[in-house]
Design an enzyme around this catalytic site. Structure first.
Site, PDB file in Angstrom:
ATOM      1  N   SER A 108       0.842  -1.194   0.000  1.00  0.00           N
ATOM      2  CA  SER A 108       0.000   0.000   0.000  1.00  0.00           C
ATOM      3  C   SER A 108       0.877   1.243   0.000  1.00  0.00           C
ATOM      4  O   SER A 108       2.084   1.172   0.268  1.00  0.00           O
ATOM      5  CB  SER A 108      -0.908  -0.032   1.227  1.00  0.00           C
ATOM      6  N   SER A 109       0.242   2.383  -0.284  1.00  0.00           N
ATOM      7  CA  SER A 109       1.016   3.624  -0.393  1.00  0.00           C
ATOM      8  C   SER A 109       1.570   4.087   0.952  1.00  0.00           C
ATOM      9  O   SER A 109       2.411   4.977   0.987  1.00  0.00           O
ATOM     10  CB  SER A 109       0.144   4.719  -1.004  1.00  0.00           C
ATOM     11  N   CYS A 110       1.111   3.480   2.059  1.00  0.00           N
ATOM     12  CA  CYS A 110       1.615   3.958   3.354  1.00  0.00           C
ATOM     13  C   CYS A 110       3.039   3.484   3.638  1.00  0.00           C
ATOM     14  O   CYS A 110       3.601   3.816   4.657  1.00  0.00           O
ATOM     15  CB  CYS A 110       0.671   3.600   4.491  1.00  0.00           C
ATOM     16  N   TYR A 137       2.015  -1.688  10.189  1.00  0.00           N
ATOM     17  CA  TYR A 137       1.597  -2.265   8.905  1.00  0.00           C
ATOM     18  C   TYR A 137       2.617  -1.903   7.819  1.00  0.00           C
ATOM     19  O   TYR A 137       3.069  -2.756   7.046  1.00  0.00           O
ATOM     20  CB  TYR A 137       0.210  -1.723   8.530  1.00  0.00           C
ATOM     21  N   LYS A 141       5.104  -4.316   5.434  1.00  0.00           N
ATOM     22  CA  LYS A 141       5.088  -4.298   3.968  1.00  0.00           C
ATOM     23  C   LYS A 141       6.467  -3.934   3.410  1.00  0.00           C
ATOM     24  O   LYS A 141       6.906  -4.483   2.399  1.00  0.00           O
ATOM     25  CB  LYS A 141       4.030  -3.310   3.462  1.00  0.00           C
ATOM     26  N   HIS A 180     -11.785   1.609   5.898  1.00  0.00           N
ATOM     27  CA  HIS A 180     -11.155   2.814   5.350  1.00  0.00           C
ATOM     28  C   HIS A 180     -12.242   3.859   5.087  1.00  0.00           C
ATOM     29  O   HIS A 180     -13.432   3.580   5.204  1.00  0.00           O
ATOM     30  CB  HIS A 180     -10.395   2.477   4.070  1.00  0.00           C
TER      31      HIS A 180
HETATM   32  P1  GDP Z   1      -5.431   6.278   5.832  1.00  0.00           P
HETATM   33  O1  GDP Z   1      -5.515   6.578   4.358  1.00  0.00           O
HETATM   34  O2  GDP Z   1      -4.406   5.238   6.168  1.00  0.00           O
HETATM   35  O3  GDP Z   1      -5.250   7.528   6.641  1.00  0.00           O
HETATM   36  O4  GDP Z   1      -6.784   5.567   6.292  1.00  0.00           O
HETATM   37  P2  GDP Z   1      -8.356   5.896   6.239  1.00  0.00           P
HETATM   38  O5  GDP Z   1      -8.919   5.559   4.909  1.00  0.00           O
HETATM   39  O6  GDP Z   1      -8.939   5.158   7.414  1.00  0.00           O
HETATM   40  O7  GDP Z   1      -8.510   7.448   6.519  1.00  0.00           O
HETATM   41  C1  GDP Z   1      -8.262   8.420   5.539  1.00  0.00           C
HETATM   42  C2  GDP Z   1      -8.712   9.785   6.026  1.00  0.00           C
HETATM   43  O8  GDP Z   1     -10.146   9.845   6.041  1.00  0.00           O
HETATM   44  C3  GDP Z   1      -8.258  10.163   7.445  1.00  0.00           C
HETATM   45  O9  GDP Z   1      -7.925  11.536   7.444  1.00  0.00           O
HETATM   46  C4  GDP Z   1      -9.526   9.917   8.264  1.00  0.00           C
HETATM   47  O10 GDP Z   1      -9.579  10.671   9.457  1.00  0.00           O
HETATM   48  C5  GDP Z   1     -10.597  10.378   7.278  1.00  0.00           C
HETATM   49  N1  GDP Z   1     -11.962   9.899   7.561  1.00  0.00           N
HETATM   50  C6  GDP Z   1     -13.076  10.680   7.552  1.00  0.00           C
HETATM   51  N2  GDP Z   1     -14.156   9.980   7.903  1.00  0.00           N
HETATM   52  C7  GDP Z   1     -13.740   8.711   8.103  1.00  0.00           C
HETATM   53  C8  GDP Z   1     -14.417   7.512   8.485  1.00  0.00           C
HETATM   54  O11 GDP Z   1     -15.625   7.498   8.729  1.00  0.00           O
HETATM   55  N3  GDP Z   1     -13.659   6.390   8.567  1.00  0.00           N
HETATM   56  C9  GDP Z   1     -12.323   6.385   8.308  1.00  0.00           C
HETATM   57  N4  GDP Z   1     -11.635   5.227   8.389  1.00  0.00           N
HETATM   58  N5  GDP Z   1     -11.652   7.508   7.976  1.00  0.00           N
HETATM   59  C10 GDP Z   1     -12.340   8.653   7.879  1.00  0.00           C
END
Ligand code: GDP
Length: 321
Positions: A108-110, A137, A141, A180
């Site tokens: 993943s990109s992280c 994680y 990776k 996500h």
């Molecule tokens: P990331 O890409 O590893 O940071 O993972 P996420 O997809 O969980 O979160 C991406 C961004 O979306 C972060 O800034 C979260 O705070 C925001 N976000 C907003 N609403 C939500 C939600 O309901 N669920 C999750 N998982 N992230 C949210």
């Protein structure tokens, strides 16, 4: 890959693996090796060894992993590092031992540093500190990429690590605690509509920028990579750099814009509320996709189209009932 080559798709029930299986089936591949978690525990080295020796796959796509959103990663850090290290150690090593022709390791990109120059090129790997919310994680990776590279150098294997950006699509995880952002927003909007609520709560400030790739596009990219000529595939493996390629769209949106798009696509007219007690995570994660684009592959599903397909598939699967 020949149409009858034995292809093992590890993680075939997940978001990514299920898209890869749909793509391979649609293209007429007839010899897919698939095992559920109950049938084969990828953390169990002896079980993985028996599976590989009995079935002798020619191609391996490693899409099995412990994955989750920002909250799941910070709640279960030990599970994320341990399970991913075990799965990839077993599968990559056994792929070498039985002489697999090509292996694709998905991450993943992280894996890239929190403040990597944007868009993130493959050579940004290990040039800075990681985003703390998903470091366990990401480190697992990164170890997997290093393992592919080390095996290629020491044993002459052809193992390639492909790093997709944020994915979404059918068979996604819609659980609000562990998902996500995109499936979470789809669920929140569907429920707000159903319950007649006027607002949807979005985590964080809404400012972080993210890129979203529809899973069927990723699957297409995986088949494309595994079918490259030996010369092109070997060029990707390189020698002086890790065997690493980004898969993404090349465009991003803010979480605020994303939430607005989900509302529009699903026909919700209420307002958005931002819960800044939740973490933002990395400020931006945009992939540089010039490497894969130059080989002749480009993502084509638009975000709106993908959100609708994803929603419809979840509705059919009874996710919202
Ligand atoms: P990331 O890409 O590893 O940071 O993972 P996420 O997809 O969980 O979160 C991406 C961004 O979306 C972060 O800034 C979260 O705070 C925001 N976000 C907003 N609403 C939500 C939600 O309901 N669920 C999750 N998982 N992230 C949210």
């Amino acid at each position: 890959m020949r149409k009858d080559s034995a292809i093992y798709v590890a993680g075939h029930r997940g978001l990514v693996g299920s898209a890869i299986v749909r793509n391979l089936n649609a293209q007429g591949y007839t010899n897919l090796l698939l095992r559920t978690r109950a049938e084969l525990d990828l953390m169990d080295q002896a079980a993985v060894a028996s599976f590989f020796h009995e079935n002798m796959p020619k191609f391996v796509i490693l899409a099995a992993a412990r994955v989750g959103g920002i909250l799941a990663n910070s709640t279960y850090p030990a599970d994320f590092i341990r399970e991913n290290l075990l799965i990839q150690n077993n599968v990559i090593d056994l792929a070498y031992r039985v002489g697999v022709s090509r292996l694709l390791f998905l991450g993943s990109s992280c894996i890239y540093p929190k403040l990597a120059p944007q868009p993130m090129k493959e050579n940004a790997l290990l040039t800075g500190s990681l985003e703390p919310t998903n470091r366990p994680y990401a480190l697992a990776k990164i170890a997997g990429i290093e393992m592919c590279w080390s095996y290629n150098r020491q044993f002459g294997t052809r193992f390639l690590a492909a790093m997709p950006t944020n994915m979404y699509g059918p068979n996604d995880n819609f659980d609000l605690q562990s998902s996500h952002v995109l499936p979470a927003l789809i669920r929140k909007v569907v429920e707000a509509k159903f319950l007649g609520q006027g607002t949807v709560v979005v985590w964080g400030s809404g400012n972080p920028l993210r890129e979203f790739l529809y899973s069927d596009d990723l699957a297409e990219a995986c088949t494309f990579l595994l079918n490259l000529s030996d010369a092109k595939f070997d060029e990707l493996l390189g020698e002086t750099d890790p065997p690493l390629i980004n898969i993404g769209v090349g465009e991003d949106v803010s979480i605020r814009e994303l939430a607005q798009i989900v509302c529009e696509v699903l026909g919700f007219e209420g307002t958005l509320e931002f819960d800044t007690s939740k973490p933002d995570g990395a400020p931006r994660k945009l992939m540089d996709v010039s490497r894969i684009n130059a080989l002749g592959w480009k993502a084509h599903t638009s975000l709106r189209e993908g959100i609708l397909l994803s929603y419809e598939s979840a509705r059919r699967a009874g996710v919202f009932s």
